[in-house]
Scaffold this active site. Sequence first.
Site, PDB file in Angstrom:
ATOM      1  CE  LYS A   9      -9.068   1.979   2.659  1.00 17.12           C
ATOM      2  NZ  LYS A   9      -9.392   3.634   2.359  1.00 17.12           N
ATOM      3  CG  HIS A  21      -1.866   1.057   1.483  1.00 18.96           C
ATOM      4  ND1 HIS A  21      -2.973   1.329   0.447  1.00 18.96           N
ATOM      5  CD2 HIS A  21      -1.528   2.576   1.849  1.00 18.96           C
ATOM      6  CE1 HIS A  21      -3.746   2.645   0.803  1.00 18.96           C
ATOM      7  NE2 HIS A  21      -2.663   3.123   1.714  1.00 18.96           N
ATOM      8  CB  SER A  72      -9.007   5.144   6.871  1.00 20.12           C
ATOM      9  OG  SER A  72      -9.161   5.157   5.640  1.00 20.12           O
ATOM     10  CG  ASP A  99     -11.944   3.444   5.112  1.00 18.68           C
ATOM     11  OD1 ASP A  99     -11.784   4.209   6.129  1.00 18.68           O
ATOM     12  OD2 ASP A  99     -12.052   3.502   3.988  1.00 18.68           O
ATOM     13  NE  ARG A 120     -10.564  10.135   8.673  1.00 20.91           N
ATOM     14  CZ  ARG A 120      -9.740   9.719   8.086  1.00 20.91           C
ATOM     15  NH1 ARG A 120     -10.040   8.552   7.342  1.00 20.91           N
ATOM     16  NH2 ARG A 120      -8.364  10.178   7.955  1.00 20.91           N
TER      17      ARG A 120
END
Length: 426
Positions: free
Chosen positions: A187, A82, A183, A161, A168
Site C-alpha cells: 500500500k 506509516h 500488506s 491486499d 487472513r
Amino acid sequence: MNAVDIINKTKKKVPLTDEEIKYLVNGYTSGEIPDHQMSAWLMAVCLNGLTEEETVSLTLAMRDSGDILDLSCIGKITVDKHSTGGVGDKTSLIIGTAAAACGVAVPKMSGRGLGHTGGTIDKLESIDGFRVELPFAEFAEIVNKTGFSIISQSGKLCPADKKIYSLRNATGTVDSIPLICASIMSKKLALNADCLLLDVKCGSGAFMKTPEDAEKLGRLMEKVGRAAGKKVRAVVTDMDTPLGCCIGNSLEVREAVELLQGKVKGRLYEVCMELTANMLELAGKGSLSECRAMAEEAVSSGRALAVLKETIGLQGGDSRICDDAGLFKTAKYSHVIYAPRDFEVVSVNAEELGMASLLLGAGRINKGDEIDYSAGIVLEFELGDKISMDAPLMTLYSDSVSDFSEAALRAYNALTFKTLTGVALT
Ligand code: URA
C-alpha cells in the site's frame, strides 16, 4: 504452473520464483485461484515464513495489482509515514502537520480501526463535515496548498491486499511478519511517496509484542522499500502503554489539537517530535538534531496547527475546533473511576484499555460496524504520578452505553499499581 505445486513448495520451505508469486497474487485477485488454495498457502507462510527475496516479490506483485499514484504534480519532496497501529495513536495528525510546516509534502492515505486498535480515518470522521474520500486531483491540490492531506485508502490501490487481508482475518493468518510486511509495504509503495518513515509499534497494544519481532518487521520493511527504490527508515516505538492520555476518536483529535496548541508535552510530544525529525532528515532537510529543532519550532510557533486548520477546512470539516475546544462533541454519558487508595500506577496495558474503549462504542468488533465518535477514555494521571485515594483515575465517555460497569472493570484491570509503601498489588 499451478497453485497446488506452489503450496507444496512453501510447505517444504522451497523458495518460490518471482513468476510463481505473481501467478498466485494475480490468480487470487482475479478469482481464478479460490479462497481455499490461497488460505492453504497463507498458512504455509505463517508456519514456514518467506525469504527476503520472496517477500519483495510478494510486495511488488500486490503493489502492481492496482493503481500506483503519480505524485509528480506535487511540487515538493513527498514523505509518507506509516504506523503499524496501536491504542491512542493520534500521531499522524501531529507529525503530518509539523512536517508539512517544515517544507515537505505529506500526502497520506489511512485506514479505519478494527478491534482494540484505532484508525486515523475514524478519528478524522469525528470532525463535523470532514471528507475522507476525495478525487486524486483534489487531494493533490490540498497537499500542494497546505503540505498535508489525509484521505481513506482508495479501493483502486492494492486490490490484492484488500482481498488477501480479509482472508487472513478469517483464517488466523494475520500474525506473520512477511505477510504483514507485504500488506503494509504494497500500500505504501502504491501511494508512491519519495520517502517513507515506518513507525513500528511494539508492546501489548500493538501487532508486534516483542522488541525482537518489531525490529525484524522494521528491518524487513526497510529492505523491501529500498528494493523498490525508496528512501525508507523504520523506528520502533513503545506501545505497551497508550500514547497520550486520550483513547477514542473525538477525544484523540482534541488531544492532537491541544498538542499543536502547545498545551501537551510528555511522551506523546516526544514521540511525535522524534518521528517528525526522522521524516525531515529522510527528506534531506538537515541533521537529525537540526530537524528536531525545526519540528519543535513548527509546533511552538503555531505553524503546524495552522496547517491542520487549513487542511480541515479544505476537506470540508469544521476547522473552528482548532481554536475552540468547546466545539468538540461531548458524550451523553460519562463515568469517573476514582483511586480506591493511595498508590502509584506502574503500568497500563494498552490492549486492555483499547478493549475497554471498544466496549464503550469507540471501535469496531467487525468490519463495517458503526462507531460512537464521542466514546473513549481519558487517563487522569501520568505513569509514575503519586495518586491519592479518591482522586480521579480515568473518565469513561459514551453516547451509546449508559451502564459503564463492564468497561470500567476492564479499564481498571488494565492498570498495575504499587502502594506508596512499596507492596505490589495485582
Ligand atoms: N496493517 C496492515 O495493513 N496489514 C497487516 O497485515 C497488518 C497491519
